[in-house]
Structures are given as structure tokens and as C-alpha cells.
Write an enzyme that holds these catalytic residues in place. Structure first.
Site, short mmCIF file in Angstrom:
data_model
loop_
_atom_site.label_atom_id
_atom_site.label_comp_id
_atom_site.label_asym_id
_atom_site.label_seq_id
_atom_site.Cartn_x
_atom_site.Cartn_y
_atom_site.Cartn_z
N ARG A 20 -14.30 18.60 -24.65
CA ARG A 20 -15.46 19.48 -24.87
C ARG A 20 -15.38 20.15 -26.23
O ARG A 20 -16.38 20.27 -26.94
CB ARG A 20 -15.59 20.53 -23.76
CG ARG A 20 -16.02 19.93 -22.44
CD ARG A 20 -16.07 20.97 -21.34
NE ARG A 20 -14.76 21.58 -21.18
CZ ARG A 20 -14.55 22.87 -20.92
NH1 ARG A 20 -15.55 23.70 -20.76
NH2 ARG A 20 -13.33 23.33 -20.80
N ASN A 38 -17.70 20.50 -18.01
CA ASN A 38 -17.05 19.67 -17.02
C ASN A 38 -17.90 19.64 -15.76
O ASN A 38 -18.49 20.65 -15.38
CB ASN A 38 -15.66 20.22 -16.67
CG ASN A 38 -14.67 20.07 -17.80
OD1 ASN A 38 -14.81 19.21 -18.66
ND2 ASN A 38 -13.67 20.92 -17.81
#
Length: 91
Positions: A20, A38
Site C-alpha cells: 500500500r 487491505n
């Protein structure tokens, strides 16, 4: 150039490996807004808005194999932009 919204679901070993953060850095370099988060099933969902060419470049980077972890596949959806996004964040 037309602005678009890209939603991409990335599967593989992409959680807990800096994926990320890496995605955020690439998106900011491309001048995109949005987020990476997520999901409960182990994927990362990426939502990016901006010029179509920049969104396509981010999608290519997600697929090129030079990401943290391991990407086994990416499914994408293209749509019209939605308001309210500023910057690019990790959720």
C-alpha cells in the site's frame, strides 16, 4: 485529457509487505488521488482518480512484477470520477 476512476483489486502476497505504501508513492508521482486498502480476503483494493493516461500507468505498474510482495493477478474496473478525494492515502 479525460479524468477517470480506476478501481483495481490486487491478489497475491500483497498485505504486510509495504504494498500500500509503494502504491501510494507511485500514485502521488503520477498526480492521482484515491486510496489503497487491505481487504478481508487478502487482496489490496486500489482506487485512483485522475487523467486516464496516469491511471493506466498505475495499473501497468501494479501488474509489472516490480512491486513489494508478489502480485498474482489484478482485476480492474473503470468508471466516471466521484468527488471528495484529496491526496492519496493508505487505509
Amino acid at each position: 485529457m479525460t479524468d477517470v476512476r480506476l478501481t483495481a483489486w490486487v491478489r497475491g502476497h500483497v498485505q504486510g509487505v509495504g504494498f500500500r505504501w509503494w502504491t501510494r508513492a507511485r500514485a502521488l508521482e503520477l498526480g492521482l488521488t484515491g486510496w489503497a486498502r487491505n481487504t478481508d480476503d487478502g487482496r489490496v483494493e486500489v482506487v485512483a482518480q485522475g487523467p486516464e493516461k496516469s491511471c493506466a500507468a498505475l495499473l501497468a505498474l501494479l501488474r509489472d512484477g516490480h512491486t513489494p510482495g508478489r502480485v498474482d493477478g489484478v482485476v480492474e474496473r473503470w468508471s466516471e470520477t466521484k468527488g471528495g478525494l484529496q491526496g492519496f492515502v493508505e487505509r
